[in-house]
Write an enzyme that holds these catalytic residues in place. Structure first.
Site, PDB file in Angstrom:
ATOM      1  NE  ARG A   1     -14.708  -6.688   6.747  1.00 36.75           N
ATOM      2  CZ  ARG A   1     -13.615  -6.214   6.140  1.00 36.75           C
ATOM      3  NH1 ARG A   1     -13.449  -6.367   4.849  1.00 36.75           N
ATOM      4  NH2 ARG A   1     -12.701  -5.578   6.822  1.00 36.75           N
TER       5      ARG A   1
ATOM      6  CG  HIS B   1      -8.247  -9.794   5.451  1.00 35.80           C
ATOM      7  ND1 HIS B   1      -9.422  -9.081   5.547  1.00 35.80           N
ATOM      8  CD2 HIS B   1      -7.339  -8.940   4.934  1.00 35.80           C
ATOM      9  CE1 HIS B   1      -9.224  -7.845   5.091  1.00 35.80           C
ATOM     10  NE2 HIS B   1      -7.972  -7.739   4.715  1.00 35.80           N
TER      11      HIS B   1
ATOM     12  CD  GLN C   1      -3.084  -1.312   1.979  1.00 35.62           C
ATOM     13  OE1 GLN C   1      -3.275  -0.438   2.812  1.00 35.62           O
ATOM     14  NE2 GLN C   1      -3.759  -2.448   1.962  1.00 35.62           N
TER      15      GLN C   1
ATOM     16  CG  ASP D   1      -3.639  -0.066   8.179  1.00 38.71           C
ATOM     17  OD1 ASP D   1      -3.509  -0.845   7.232  1.00 38.71           O
ATOM     18  OD2 ASP D   1      -4.746   0.159   8.713  1.00 38.71           O
TER      19      ASP D   1
ATOM     20  CG  HIS E   1      -8.157  -1.239  12.304  1.00 42.43           C
ATOM     21  ND1 HIS E   1      -7.234  -0.234  12.137  1.00 42.43           N
ATOM     22  CD2 HIS E   1      -8.051  -2.023  11.201  1.00 42.43           C
ATOM     23  CE1 HIS E   1      -6.604  -0.408  10.971  1.00 42.43           C
ATOM     24  NE2 HIS E   1      -7.081  -1.487  10.390  1.00 42.43           N
TER      25      HIS E   1
END
Ligand code: NGQ
Ligand code: ZN
Length: 455
Positions: A210, A207, A61, A322, A271
């Protein structure tokens, strides 16, 4: 036996600032003694801190900078950002990942992070097929960490489905997937690497709730080759995730997790932004660490973590870079405190007792919380601590006229010189005069890789 000894004129130890600390390293690269005896070479002038652990990173990222801050056709959200993120992810191969991660890890060292937990799910080729070497992407991260000299806690991620309702993976998510056997084979391959590399620690991650169901989580946890491996997962970052979990399971995500798994100190919840009081108390009592990534959480519009209540309940935390929108522990810690102030219209939120310093509380907490999450000894300038240290810019005007008990606050809330002056791991200098010692070569390879994936 000591492999290197430093003299720190001023060092942040578990009992606060101490002058004239002699820091000796043992053959494992840990501090063997932190005392005042005898002569030793001096670190350059500035205050010395333990290296900071970065509890949450997605290296790829780093390539998103400058691509995701323009308004889209509809209302922008975490989920529209994620689509843009997937498009960039699709361009990565092992060579690009190695070059981008090496640059990122050099930047981390220049900012004062000396170990990183890499939450890695970009496993296969874009069409979902494994590379000829199935661990190629993980190994690219291992090589990048070696090149930059940062300590790596590699967390291969299990990712199997597109949502709580069990829907299939989207096209761009196919390269993230493993079945149970392939995932365990990846862990086994990386543990062979770990056995011959003292800087590498291998853990694992789910992960999110979900992306993985209960049976898959149980299956992997039961089959782990080493029950002490750190386990991380993203949880309750977005209100949409809480709503979906309630719709499918009738419970909020953190409650669902706490009710089904023996959550303890080897778990890191990333988080955990949206908590009710019972969930907050449950995490704090479990001994798990919460990885807070305030710069990313702000950038993605996640929400504010209930910092003060969590600290009052005795909860452990660390910080992470992150999405790499910021690679700087000062920014993360400052955002953490300032977010809590903005949310409460009050001041000094992390400091609970009268007289306690906000900055010292945050720094000590982030150091303490890092050890379990990284699966390593604590980062501390004391016997048994990881042999990682950073030297701040002693000439930063923010420190002028500031007494010892104000140094950490001056640094976290008012520093004028970003980054650190020096970073050392295991007796090896990685940053000198504010620059990574291999920064030029790493930077050249990075620019070439970014040119390859541009457009
Ligand atoms: C990630 N990042 O995996 O990179 C996630 C976004 C998701 C953050 N949560 C994707 N910050 O959660 O599905
Ligand atoms: Zn993440």
């Amino acid at each position: 036996m000591s492999i290197a000894t430093f003299h720190a004129p001023l060092a942040w130890t578990p009992s606060g600032w101490r002058t004239h600390q002699r820091l000796a390293l043992d053959t494992r690269g840990r501090f063997a003694a932190a005392d005042t005896d005898g002569p030793a070479p001096s670190l350059s002038g500035g205050p010395v801190l333990p290296g900071l652990p970065n509890l949450h990173s997605h290296a790829f990222q780093r390539a998103l900078l400058g691509r995701v801050e323009r308004a889209g056709p509809g209302e922008d959200s975490f989920w529209s950002w994620r689509e843009a993120m997937y498009q960039v992810a699709a361009r990565f191969d092992p060579d690009v990942l190695r070059a981008v991660a090496a640059q990122l890890y050099a930047e981390m060292l220049e900012a004062g992070y000396t170990r990183v937990c890499e939450f890695h799910y970009l496993h296969h080729a874009p069409d979902g097929r494994p590379y000829a070497e199935p661990a190629a992407m993980s190994l690219a991260l291992v090589e990048a960490a070696r090149e930059a000299g940062i300590g790596l806690t590699l967390l291969p991620v299990l990712y199997q489905r597109g949502g709580f309702d069990g829907r299939a993976l989207g096209e761009r998510q196919r390269r993230f997937a493993h079945d149970h056997d392939a995932f365990l084979a990846l862990l086994a391959r990386l543990r062979r690497e770990e056995a011959r590399d003292p800087d590498l620690r291998v853990g694992l991650a789910f992960h999110s709730l979900r992306a993985v169901d209960e049976a898959a989580m149980r299956g992997v946890l039961a089959a782990l080759p080493d029950p002490s491996m750190p386990v991380h997962l993203h949880i309750a970052e977005q209100v949409g995730e809480v709503a979906d979990c309630l719709a499918v399971h009738g419970q909020r995500p953190v409650r669902w997790l706490l009710d089904r798994f023996a959550i303890d100190a080897r778990w890191t919840l990333v988080h955990a932004t949206h908590l009710d009081d019972g969930e907050l108390a449950g995490i704090a009592a479990s001994g798990a660490t919460v990885a807070l990534c305030p710069a990313t959480e702000a950038n993605l519009g996640d929400g504010l973590f209930p910092l003060r209540a969590y600290l009052a309940a005795g909860g452990a935390f660390g910080i992470g870079s992150d999405s790499q929108v910021s690679v700087d522990p000062v920014e993360e810690l400052r955002w953490l405190e300032h977010g809590a102030r903005l949310g409460s219209l009050k001041r000094n939120r992390a400091a609970l007792a009268p007289g306690a310093s906000s900055g010292e509380t945050l720094l000590a907490g982030a150091l303490a919380g890092g050890a379990a999450a990284c699966g390593r000894a604590p980062s501390a300038l004391a016997a048994g601590g990881e042999g990682d240290l950073v030297v701040l810019h002693g000439d930063d005007p923010a420190f002028a006229g500031v007494a010892e008990d104000g140094l950490v606050d001056a640094w976290l809330f008012g520093r004028r010189r970003p980054g650190v002056r020096e970073a050392w791991r295991g007796g090896r200098a990685l940053v000198l005069e504010g620059r990574h010692v291999r920064g030029e070569a790493i930077g050249r390879a990075f620019r070439a890789a970014m040119a390859r994936i541009a457009g």
